[in-house]
Write an enzyme that holds these catalytic residues in place. Structure first.
Site, PDB file in Angstrom:
ATOM      1  N   MET A 357      23.670  34.848  66.057  1.00 29.91           N
ATOM      2  CA  MET A 357      22.953  34.605  67.035  1.00 29.91           C
ATOM      3  C   MET A 357      21.856  33.561  66.912  1.00 29.91           C
ATOM      4  O   MET A 357      21.540  33.473  65.783  1.00 29.91           O
ATOM      5  CB  MET A 357      21.924  36.256  67.367  1.00 29.91           C
ATOM      6  CG  MET A 357      20.782  35.968  68.263  1.00 29.91           C
ATOM      7  SD  MET A 357      21.636  35.432  70.112  1.00 29.91           S
ATOM      8  CE  MET A 357      20.168  34.500  70.589  1.00 29.91           C
ATOM      9  N   GLU A 392      25.975  27.446  66.014  1.00 29.71           N
ATOM     10  CA  GLU A 392      24.420  27.792  65.980  1.00 29.71           C
ATOM     11  C   GLU A 392      23.466  26.940  65.852  1.00 29.71           C
ATOM     12  O   GLU A 392      22.436  26.861  66.650  1.00 29.71           O
ATOM     13  CB  GLU A 392      24.144  28.931  64.947  1.00 29.71           C
ATOM     14  CG  GLU A 392      25.282  30.159  64.919  1.00 29.71           C
ATOM     15  CD  GLU A 392      25.601  30.987  66.492  1.00 29.71           C
ATOM     16  OE1 GLU A 392      24.600  30.893  67.060  1.00 29.71           O
ATOM     17  OE2 GLU A 392      26.528  31.136  66.621  1.00 29.71           O
ATOM     18  N   HIS A 395      22.637  24.972  69.042  1.00 33.37           N
ATOM     19  CA  HIS A 395      22.061  25.644  70.101  1.00 33.37           C
ATOM     20  C   HIS A 395      20.486  25.203  69.881  1.00 33.37           C
ATOM     21  O   HIS A 395      19.679  25.705  70.810  1.00 33.37           O
ATOM     22  CB  HIS A 395      22.218  27.172  69.738  1.00 33.37           C
ATOM     23  CG  HIS A 395      23.370  27.897  70.587  1.00 33.37           C
ATOM     24  ND1 HIS A 395      23.791  27.296  71.904  1.00 33.37           N
ATOM     25  CD2 HIS A 395      24.442  28.607  70.186  1.00 33.37           C
ATOM     26  CE1 HIS A 395      24.757  28.025  72.393  1.00 33.37           C
ATOM     27  NE2 HIS A 395      25.336  28.801  71.124  1.00 33.37           N
TER      28      HIS A 395
HETATM   29 ZN   LIG Z   1      26.862  29.901  71.180  1.00 31.24          ZN
END
Ligand SMILES: [Zn+2]
Length: 947
Positions: A357, A392, A395
């Site tokens: 995440m 990630e 992002h």
């Molecule tokens: Zn993603």
């Protein structure tokens, strides 16, 4: 355009690439065949290689799955339960909005609860006596508001927690005047055990005792379970986080520590305050508390990067540290915008609800996804880690710095990051030849997207609970594929310029898909805003049918047309004309096999014949879709196909083109537009293939026929054909890494040998068994690249093989996957019972079913499912991806109308909510296979007999 508003339907993922759930933690692992319990050393968990033994499922041949999407699937629950009675979804009123959250959390490790205070600086935009914020699962102690210049607090008159809407409705005795003030809420809550919101992640301590890390996972709507907030991506604010924690633990959040002081009254505790964050959405806020080790480094820009690991495992964070440091530099240069935080932490926790995440500055990973061990990890695992870290990190810009306005545009976030991870890793580690991985994903998504049960990637989502129903493999991989097509069409420079423009325009703000297309259009002068919606708002893709190629002097005139490509040709006629694409098409020719001879935007209606003219010498081949980048397929006349064969054998055609030609041909066979002997004959040109990506296309064909012909008189002949195709390469690769060999060979070895075992190659199985025996004696060490193949081979021996495994329980992931290779029916029953015992995690039964199903044990799996369907219904959350995987794997391997009817009736009588789409996909697959077998049995008979 088509908008999918279907409720209660979830789409499936069959396999995961780099995030195969492998029940991290130190479980007690008890094989049913042995009375003993053996403690598993959790240090050995690493994720199943994407090329490992799961990956050759003959039913779907999907090789990948997605990091974050697994958790999105679980969000479907409320929708699937809705049954038309779902509460009307409302966004929060915006009369009062947050500016800064000052949050203090004091968790209690014995009761798994926490005390908290949220002092939220707000702007009252319009005078009101009512404030509504998101909140769920809290006990509120007090609520008060103090205007910026007020001396006194105004206590709330009434507050109500609305559990259905997940909001806290607060009424004050008088209106809050326009202006700024602070809303202070004191409350307590639970540290959850479902891996969402503020949760505990279980692991075993050095003495085998149960211990916990505390961490958060807020995307998409779980922040509201941790603090009262405006839990919508466009409502951004800054954060001051304070954690009151046991003094021996490490406390982490998005920002660096500002102060760390002993608690004034409790000598066992300390108070850790973090620097104020940048402006960000609730879903990327994060914190974590636990016992962690770390490795660290500093980028040339001075950004402190750390990889936090469970205690004693910090060396395994070294590779991820290298990747994140390099990635930060790469993206800064690519986007022309520096990473805005002073630090970047990657944290590995034992249990995490998704693979990773992208919390800003504190990315949390499941341990097996992040950590790499030089001795124990396969080459494929290392490559997978590089991709996930690069994803990630992308992002941090695309998602965190510029965020989607609403969840409807999540596909763009994920599609984009899924594209950038390859671009980044390819640049940082060219030796990985990482686009090969993408090609495997790509041919899988093309197959899914040609089915009648596919869906457009861009779909309106009002309620975030609906994300699970539309956000899947297609959104991630098709998203990445079409962005790759735009990148190729514009060229890297223009694409980069457009991206940078889009990001700079919306820094710390929000944007929509159309804003990205507009930025790319503005900077490139190309009509991206017109082209791209044809790929995002419709499901499927076009297939270009080449009718004729005529030589005219030094030119070739190609006559062609396109239609929507349907795998099920019976669905074709009804809908074809309503689909229309504007497609960037390229042509490549023999005299320049790496170049592009023609690039053209096709803006015709479907079924309309048109011509393309390209400079080309007489006698040379021309091929559409250079490097197979365009999101479309091509059908050539048979004679044209034959012209490619010498260049396939000589490898003059690029590997991506060799793959593209084969995969397009195979798709047309499945769809009934070519026949099976065409593709099997054609595939012989690939006997000395070296590219790992091309082999993924060959394995897809082999796996499909393996399933199609299993149980027929042609199956053994087909296996002999397949083994003769694979054997030369299996021999070339051998069992051990060669000095200085390229990574493609290392990765291919894993899949190739697993496939040889699964096709029943006697020599390979014997060799594997002998290696295993030597390994047990300590005479040799089996390379992690081939462990999956070796374990599968041993598993074919049944119970005695498993007895031997018990000495190697640390290899839990590989072993569970290998269990699907057992042949004895009684042992299979034992394996299935073991999979649902308390000794393993719930997801392990899914792994076992997938593994058995990939070995053709559909019938046993289906019978088992029918007997135990209530267990599956009751033990997995409604609509969860795991129950969808079970349904897909127990139903999709058949090939008769009777079976399709039986399956359909069974689910009518025994309803399981939230699996409708998986079921429809299986039924479609069964019927396609049935027609295919009837259509091609005779030509297969002739071909395989003469072969
Ligand atoms: Zn993603």
């Amino acid at each position: 355009m088509t908008k999918n508003t279907a409720v209660g339907l979830v789409r499936i993922l069959s396999l995961t690439r780099r995030h195969y759930q492998c029940s991290i933690g130190s479980v007690l692992f008890n094989f049913p065949f042995q009375a003993s319990r053996v403690s598993v050393n959790s240090s050995f968990y690493h994720h199943q290689s994407k090329k490992g033994s799961y990956l050759n499922t003959s039913t779907s041949n999907l090789r990948v799955g997605l990091a974050e999407s697994q958790d999105y699937f679980s969000t479907v629950t409320s929708m699937a339960n809705a049954n038309g009675n779902a509460p009307v979804f409302k966004r929060l009123p915006q009369k009062v909005v947050p500016v800064n959250y000052d949050l203090t959390f004091e968790p209690d490790w014995t009761t798994h609860t926490f005390q908290a205070t949220a002092a939220i600086d707000v702007e009252v935009k319009e005078a009101t006596d009512a404030v509504v914020v998101h909140a769920v699962d809290f006990t509120i102690a007090s609520i008060a508001y103090r205007g910026k210049n007020d001396d006194e607090q105004l206590e709330a008159e009434i507050f109500i927690l609305d559990l259905e809407q997940e909001v806290l409705k607060i009424n004050f005795p008088r209106a809050l005047p326009q202006g700024n003030g602070t809303l202070t809420i004191a409350y307590s809550g639970k540290v959850k055990d479902n891996l969402r919101s503020f949760f505990r992640s279980k692991y075993k301590g050095s003495n085998g005792e149960e211990r916990f890390h505390y961490a958060t996972k807020f995307e998409p709507t779980y922040a509201r379970g941790c603090f009262p907030c405006w839990d919508e991506p466009s409502v951004k604010a800054t954060y001051d986080i304070t954690l009151v924690v046991p003094k021996n633990l490490v406390a982490l959040s998005n920002m660096p520590v500002k102060s760390d002081v002993p608690h004034p009254t409790n000598i066992d505790r300390k108070i850790v305050k973090f620097e104020r964050s940048v402006k960000m959405s609730t879903y990327v806020m994060a914190f974590a508390i636990g016992e962690f080790d770390f490795v660290e480094g500093r980028t040339p820009d001075g950004i402190l990067c750390r990889v936090y690991t469970p205690v004693g495992k910090k060396e395994r964070g070294t590779f991820a540290l290298e990747v994140v440091m390099k990635s930060l530099g790469y993206y800064k240069k690519y986007f022309g915008i520096p990473y805005p935080l002073p630090k970047m932490d990657l944290l590995a926790v034992a249990e995490f609800g998704s693979g990773a995440m992208e919390n800003w500055g504190l990315v949390i990973f499941r341990e097996n996804v992040l950590l790499v061990d030089d001795q124990l990890s396969s080459v494929a695992s290392k490559q997978a880690t590089s991709l996930t870290v690069a994803h990630e990190t992308a992002h941090m810009w695309f998602g965190n710095l510029v965020t989607m306005e609403w969840w409807s545009d999540l596909w763009l976030n994920e599609g984009y990051a899924s594209f950038m991870e390859y671009l980044c890793v390819d640049k940082l580690y060219p030796e990985f030849e990482i686009w090969n991985w993408f090609m495997g994903d790509y041919i899988s998504v093309l197959e899914m997207d040609a089915s009648a049960t596919s869906h457009p990637i861009q779909v309106d989502v009002e309620n975030p609970a609906d994300i699970g129903s539309i956000f899947d493999f297609i959104s991630y991989v098709k998203g990445a594929a079409i962005i790759r097509m735009v990148h190729d069409y514009l060229g890297d420079d223009k694409f980069k310029e457009g991206m940078s423009h889009y990001l700079s325009k919306n820094l710390f703000g929000n944007a929509e898909t159309k804003d990205l297309w507009a930025a790319l259009t503005e900077k490139s002068g190309e009509k991206i805003d017109v082209i791209m919606p044809t790929f995002t708002e419709q499901m499927g893709f076009p297939v270009f049918t080449v009718k004729d190629i005529e030589q005219s002097g030094q030119k070739k005139i190609i006559t062609l047309s396109y239609q929507k490509f349907w795998l099920d040709s019976s669905a074709k006629d009804a809908d074809t004309k309503k689909y229309r694409w504007i497609t960037p098409v390229t042509i490549r020719k023999k005299s320049d096999p790496t170049g592009v001879a023609l690039k053209k935007l096709i803006n015709e209606d479907a079924d309309v014949e048109f011509k393309l003219t390209v400079d080309s010498n007489e006698g040379e081949w021309v091929k559409l879709n250079a490097d197979h980048i365009g999101y479309y397929r091509v059908i050539y006349p048979s004679a044209v196909l034959q012209n490619f064969i010498p260049s396939i054998k000589s490898k003059e055609l690029q590997s991506s083109d060799r793959l593209g030609i084969l995969d397009d041909l195979f798709a047309t066979v499945e769809a009934g537009r070519s026949s099976s002997d065409d593709v099997l004959k054609f595939m012989l040109a690939y006997i000395n293939e070296e590219s790992e990506a091309v082999w993924s296309a060959i394995f897809k064909v082999v796996g499909s026929y393996d399933t199609l012909l299993r149980g027929t008189s042609l199956h053994e002949k087909f296996k002999a054909y397949a083994l003769s195709l694979l054997s030369p390469t299996a021999k070339r690769l051998g069992w051990n890494r060669k000095e200085n060999e390229n990574s493609q060979d290392s990765v291919l070895r894993t899949t190739m040998l697993t496939k040889m075992v699964s096709l029943g190659c006697v020599d390979t199985i014997e060799e594997a068994k002998s290696m295993f025996a030597q390994h047990i004696k300590g005479d040799i060490t089996i390379s992690p690249d081939v462990k999956s193949a070796v374990y599968r081979a041993v598993a074919t021996e049944g119970e005695s093989g498993f007895d031997a495994f018990t000495d190697f329980l640390d290899e839990k992931v590989r072993i569970i996957a290998a269990m699907g290779s057992v042949k004895d029916k009684q042992v299979i029953q034992k394996v299935l019972e073991f999979g649902r015992s308390n000794e393993v995690n719930m997801q392990d039964i899914v792994t076992i079913i997938m593994s058995l199903s990939s070995q053709g044990q559909h019938e046993i799996c289906w019978e088992y499912f029918k007997e135990n369907w209530q267990f599956f219904r009751d033990n997995f959350p409604t609509g969860h991806f795991l129950i969808n995987r079970v349904v897909k794997n127990v139903t999709s391997g058949f090939k008769s109308d009777e079976k399709a009817a039986e399956i359909e009736n069974f689910f009518k009588e025994n309803q399981i909510k939230g699996v409708g789409r998986s079921l429809s996909q299986s039924l479609e697959k069964i019927r396609i296979r049935k027609v295919w077998l009837e259509r091609d049995t005779s030509c297969l008979q002739t071909f395989l007999s003469s072969y």
